[in-house]
Design an enzyme around this catalytic site. Structure first.
Site, short mmCIF file in Angstrom:
data_model
loop_
_atom_site.label_atom_id
_atom_site.label_comp_id
_atom_site.label_asym_id
_atom_site.label_seq_id
_atom_site.Cartn_x
_atom_site.Cartn_y
_atom_site.Cartn_z
N ASP A 186 0.86 -1.17 0.00
CA ASP A 186 0.00 0.00 0.00
C ASP A 186 0.91 1.24 0.00
O ASP A 186 2.11 1.13 0.27
CB ASP A 186 -0.89 -0.05 1.25
N ASP A 188 -0.28 5.06 0.90
CA ASP A 188 -0.57 6.04 1.96
C ASP A 188 -0.44 5.41 3.34
O ASP A 188 -1.03 4.36 3.63
CB ASP A 188 -1.99 6.59 1.80
#
Length: 396
Positions: A186, A188
């Site tokens: 991922d 963020d």
């Protein structure tokens, strides 16, 4: 192959110096012995060297003891020799699954190790070896454990880890970790410290409203696709130049560059998959040498954001689909993939990967992942793969 009937365990301890190992084996070479196991550890110049030897016939203990004792005395070391039955293949296999148990703490207190070791012993498992993988800024040690049930031990040690304020990972032993060849992360709050949409919202004057929706979506309280469209609609009219400003200000998570560079040097492929936006993270991926990228695309018209998305939403199922696509392109089965994330929309890809890691994650993600990290250093993932800080420094 015939199994030796008896065994000798020789242990040398004392201040380390060059040539101890070669000189010991030079002495042992004069006897009809076979090497069953060797372990050597040096801590602050202090040596512990253990050699387990097998022998078909009863050895001349007096002669071996005399020769090893003389060698140790000449080197200023203490020597101990014990005799017993040689381990058999049947007995070894009866010990059950072999596991790697990794402990990380900052600091890693003796009480934490006591608690973990106690849970392992209570489960009927045995600690065969202990080694250090890192010392600063995180202390990490790895235990080789035999005779434990992976699922039971994982649950027991996870509870102990919470009580002690440390991270613990339980993984299968053998070649499993060496087979891992793809890492997908991922973006963020994982690869970077920021939430891109929150940074855009600050410039659009709707930061507080967007932050509330973001938190609810990451905690699994709102459907991600619906919440994303709602937040993007608030960005309508934002000049496209703001995307460059946000990209320039992104802050990588500590250790991100080391993680990606080290794994690339070991032949790993890497990918990022994000509910954020390709216009911001695409150039970042290129700078880092990341192989695969999947993210949402902001619609732009007349130099401004329209408040809509172009193309399908990369949501929770979309992230898992991206993981599968990356694995197919890399020619890697999902069992050899690592997925790393922090939010609810990472759950499907974490479940699909051979190793799912929750990184400073929400509770729902920590509960679902194979293991979790609460330290703020992304390169701590290397330790879960059995790669030590010394290995990283040597390859730098």
């Amino acid at each position: 192959m015939k199994t030796p009937r008896t065994s000798l365990l020789i242990t040398l301890t004392g201040r380390d110096r060059p040539g101890v190992t070669s000189r010991l084996f030079g002495v042992l070479a004069r006897h009809q012995l076979s090497v069953l196991d060797v372990e050597q550890v040096v801590i602050r110049g202090r040596l512990v060297l253990g050699v387990l030897l097998g022998c078909d016939a009863t050895p001349d203990l007096n002669e071996i003891h005399s020769a090893v004792g003389a060698l140790a005395a000449g080197l200023g070391l203490d020597a101990e020799i014990t005799m017993g039955s040689a381990p058999s293949a049947t007995a070894d296999s009866a010990r059950g699954d072999r596991l790697h148990v990794t402990l990380l703490g900052s600091p890693l207190a003796p009480a934490a190790i006591t608690a973990i070791a106690g849970r392992i012993a209570a489960s009927g498992a045995n600690i065969d070896r202990i080694g250090r993988l890192a010392q600063q800024p995180v202390t990490c040690i790895e235990l080789d454990v035999s005779g434990g049930d992976p699922a039971t031990l994982r649950d027991d040690l996870a509870r102990a880890a919470v009580e002690q304020g440390i991270d613990v990972a339980v993984q299968r032993g053998g070649l499993h970790r060496r087979a891992l060849r793809l890492i997908v992360m991922d973006v963020d709050s994982t690869l970077i410290q920021d939430e891109v949409i929150d940074l855009l919202a600050e410039r659009a004057g709707c930061a507080e409203e967007v932050a509330k929706v973001t938190a609810a979506a990451m905690g699994g309280e709102l459907d991600f696709a619906v919440s994303l469209r709602e937040r993007v609609s608030l960005l309508a009219g934002l000049p496209v130049g703001v995307l460059d400003e946000v990209r320039a200000g992104l802050r990588l998570t500590a250790g991100a560059g080391t993680l990606i560079g080290t794994l690339r040097g070991l032949g790993f492929k890497s990918g990022i998959v994000s509910g954020g936006f390709i216009q911001v993270i695409g150039p970042l991926a290129a700078d880092l040498g990341i192989d695969y990228v999947a993210a949402n695309e902001l619609e732009i018209s007349a130099g401004k954001l329209t408040g809509r998305l172009a193309g399908p939403v990369i949501d929770r199922p979309g992230k898992a689909d991206a993981l599968r696509r990356f694995a197919a392109e890399a020619g890697v089965p999902l069992s050899q993939a690592v997925a790393v994330g922090d939010g609810a929309n990472d759950l499907d890809m974490i479940a699909a990967a051979g190793l799912g890691i929750a990184f400073n994650a929400k509770p729902v993600v920590r509960d679902a992942a194979d293991t979790s990290l609460s330290v703020p250093y992304l390169d701590a993932i290397l330790y879960l793969l059995g790669i030590s800080s010394d290995d990283v420094a040597a390859g730098a």
